[in-house]
Design an enzyme around this catalytic site. Structure first.
Site, short mmCIF file in Angstrom:
data_model
loop_
_atom_site.label_atom_id
_atom_site.label_comp_id
_atom_site.label_asym_id
_atom_site.label_seq_id
_atom_site.Cartn_x
_atom_site.Cartn_y
_atom_site.Cartn_z
N HIS A 95 48.86 -13.01 -4.37
CA HIS A 95 48.15 -13.53 -3.20
C HIS A 95 48.99 -13.26 -1.96
CE1 HIS A 95 45.23 -16.45 -1.29
NE2 HIS A 95 46.15 -16.30 -0.35
N GLU A 136 41.03 -24.49 0.12
CA GLU A 136 42.30 -24.58 0.86
C GLU A 136 42.09 -25.66 1.93
OE1 GLU A 136 43.36 -21.01 2.96
OE2 GLU A 136 45.38 -21.70 3.44
N HIS A 167 44.42 -20.20 -3.50
CA HIS A 167 44.83 -21.58 -3.20
C HIS A 167 44.23 -22.60 -4.18
CE1 HIS A 167 47.08 -20.48 0.31
NE2 HIS A 167 46.05 -19.80 0.76
N ASP A 205 51.69 -15.69 0.05
CA ASP A 205 50.67 -15.69 1.11
C ASP A 205 51.05 -14.82 2.32
OD1 ASP A 205 48.18 -16.29 2.07
OD2 ASP A 205 48.53 -18.42 2.42
#
Lengths: 482, 482
Positions: free
Chosen positions: A71, A320, A345, A402
């Site tokens: 991710h 999220e 998430h 992220d």
């Protein structure tokens, strides 16, 4: 029941585990006993990063092969020091400072056009004028990150931090989306993750317009071909270290449904063009104010409604949010109903026991990004991160980072450290870390053949890591780091 | 699957539910949309209390009969304004201010003894000297609470807030433990909870030494008899409003095991003496640095090891921690293995899937105190409170207020509001609130006969609440509060 409960450590791994756990307990107890030091996962990473770097557990995790980072986002993978120290030193690089003291960048072939609200100046000349070059560079660096000495004051709530967060992308966009930099940036991203002992990555890409010095722009096809070529080149150059990666095309969850439909169709085309390097589709952006998956339902159902149905894997960001029972929160349900391959998430997952069951049954990976959730203010103390429950129940989770560049992290190790120290108990050991690495390969979008190859490479690196750590330990007379 | 899913609302309740949900959605959306107002459960209650009081949902919850408050402590149940405005105005009341500007109190028959580090002065005289009586009183009030304009600065970590928290008990101890006040304090506690539409309460009591003006002290037997007598008196005077309550004797989790054994034996005796008003035994105090249940194992096993075994219900505080895999965290497991009737806090429960299963199977109530956990720094945004998962999975939880006086709360409504707004989704409605009230009676230490009686009383009050709210709504032309 915890992730890793089924991992059996061999004799050498057990020795490494004993070393690791000695440090883990030492570091936990340093904070846990009265008047202890702040526990790094409980401090906002924007100020807590130096605490992490002091940790010996972190040092061990850095040297550990961590498998896949699944991710990530296209323009936030690289340590921003590289942009400052490499890209802003290039010819034709200009900067402007707006009335709120935020710096933007762009490359121009000669005299830049007039820009009254934010006049362009040569970075080279500005740097020459500065009294101290390193200080100038450091100010540029801080200006493009979220780093601030008092995060609670600078970002009083989620909307405030998201506004600033999205702005940083704009600030560096003029650097990264310049064609020669774009190529180098992605190569640098692979380099940094490889250096951080990550073997494979998947990232969300907006497939942005990339500009050239003459003002012309290059489109999505050029971008995808560039990603493909660099993946191939990098793997070729690092055959014994790195297994490659895939792109997940991502629209912004604010566009009209028609745009999403076009993007879905383009995704189908890219998947045919680049079967080895294109994984699927997602929608990104701040989830709470953004459009819901439901609002894009028709576009998202397009592939499955063709005759015969077209297989386009989805990797939806969903849940999220801290809110429950709201439209955002329902994205989590819709993502699963839309047959998502993984969930980005899934922060709200614990509040949906029925969705939890489905996620576990279908082995849908939850992509957990601890530092992102902390910096973007979903949770302050990472011991309260809901993924602790998922770890405790052996859910298919993967740890990722992220947008590490934006908050001063690098690669995957900082987030792995947080997962190890805060999403699992003091007693969670090397088996958890090993299983997280194994999971990350298993839960990637690789084919079985690719997985098997990546897994072999990871295993070689793992064995080497165990050997090396033991060697260091013995060399140092029983203390790994002297 | 959520708590309350099995509640069927009648026509009037549905109307009230529509009103309630209109306000809930309004208030959630006021915070949820961009640049919204701070969401009260996300703000430390020490500064967020006025936000709660503006809420119409809170107003409705205040007027709602909430059943039982099952997790309270003897000397923190009362709004401290009462201590200031009533107790410090009494004859013979003295105060002293130590070198850190904290005020302590005590009653003396004449000239107080010398106390060089903190010289005693007559409260009456000090108040006369003050330029403004109300300001003087307000300073006294703030001085004995945790209230502070910048909690993050005043209490940088859990140890810091606990140090101050325990100090406030010392500060007011000299007021509350004065025999005439002790009697009135407890009566006032019942009065405040009754006024807040709570029908029954159970509290942890240290059964402290109570002093008289001549310096002599009264022991545990006097204290238990006092509690008993006041329960009887209060219920007698409020037969249609209040059902009574029970005491849970609590040792401090720092004493030697022998003391715990004595306390366990005394508990057995009190349970025989006051079968209607004595419920069982617990250990209290900050859990992380305190002794574990395991360290008191022999003493705690004493009742069950007698021939025949003696039934002494336990109500252990356990898992009031952010740490996982530590000795404190294991208290949760040991509490269940020691056959606890309920769990105080159980904050760490979500991290223990196996214990969770046992808790659900055995219907062991989890006493959730949202504001306490926020103020004492286990969690900052209550939407991240792990009990949200328990609510979502219909666990046997009860909402309580722990030590409302210390942080400026009163009764149970503030915590009920937090549970409704933050531990459950925007879509959770009156059925949740009603079920929480029903649960609280069911999960109390009352006998079946007592429960049935308390339940009937609660039901009458519930029906009256529904009627009254509808009446107000109709009177106001469609807007309950004008």
């Amino acid at each position: 029941m915890r992730i890793g409960h089924d991992v059996v450590l061999n004799a050498n791994e057990q020795k490494v585990n004993a070393i690791l756990m000695k440090y883990k307990q030492l570091e936990v107890n340093r904070s846990r006993v009265h008047n202890g030091e702040p526990f790094p996962p409980s401090v906002n990473f924007l100020v807590g990063k130096p605490l992490v770097e002091k940790s010996k557990v972190f040092q061990i995790i850095k040297s550990m092969p961590k498998g896949a980072a699944l991710h990530l986002h296209d323009t936030s993978m690289v340590d921003l020091h590289w942009l400052v120290k490499n890209v802003t030193y290039r010819e034709n690089c200009y900067m402007c400072t707006n009335n709120k003291y935020f710096v933007y960048f762009k490359f121009f072939p000669g005299t830049p056009p007039s820009n009254p609200d934010c006049p362009w100046k040569s970075v080279k000349e500005e740097r020459l004028k500065a009294t101290n070059k390193d200080e100038f560079d450091n100010l540029l660096y801080l200006n493009m990150t979220l780093i601030t000495p008092d995060p609670a004051k600078a970002y009083p709530n989620i909307d405030a931090v998201w506004t600033r967060f999205l702005q940083t992308f704009d600030q560096v966009g003029g650097l990264i989306n310049y064609a020669p930099v774009f190529v180098d940036y992605f190569y640098e991203a692979l380099t940094e993750f490889n250096q951080d002992n990550v073997q494979y990555l998947e990232f969300r890409g907006l497939l942005p317009k990339v500009y050239q010095l003459d003002g012309t722009t290059l489109g999505k096809d050029w971008v995808m071909k560039t990603y493909h070529d660099i993946f191939v080149k990098f793997v070729d150059e690092h055959r014994h270290e790195f297994s490659g990666g895939k792109v997940i095309y991502s629209g912004l969850r604010i566009v009209p449904e028609n745009d999403v439909l076009s993007q879905v169709k383009e995704s189908i085309r890219f998947r045919q063009l680049y079967p080895d390097h294109f994984a699927g589709y997602d929608l990104v952006g701040q989830e709470d104010p953004g459009k819901t998956l439901l609002e894009y339902l028709d576009a998202l159902l397009y592939p499955s409604e063709q005759v015969p149905p077209i297989d386009l894997p989805y990797f939806f960001h969903a849940g999220e949010t801290d809110w429950e029972g709201t439209p955002t929160d329902h994205n989590l349900i819709d993502a699963v109903l839309l047959n998502t391959s993984r969930i980005g998430h899934g922060y709200a997952l614990d509040k949906h026991p029925q969705v939890m069951k489905m996620v576990k049954q279908r082995n849908i990976a939850v992509e957990v990004n601890p530092i992102s959730n902390q910096v973007l203010l979903l949770v302050s103390d990472l011991r309260n991160h809901p993924a602790a429950d998922l770890v405790a129940q052996d859910f298919p989770i993967v740890i990722s980072s992220d947008d590490p560049g934006i908050w001063g992290a690098r690669g995957l190790s900082y987030d792995f450290y947080m997962a190890f120290m805060a999403l699992a108990g003091e007693d969670a050991d090397l088996r958890l870390l090993k299983k997280l690495a194994i999971n990350s390969i298993e839960l990637s979008a690789m084919t079985q053949v690719e997985k098997s190859k990546a897994s072999n490479l990871w295993r070689q690196k793992w064995d080497a890591f165990i050997q090396k750590l033991l060697h260091q330990f013995n060399q140092s007379g029983g203390s790994v780091f002297g």
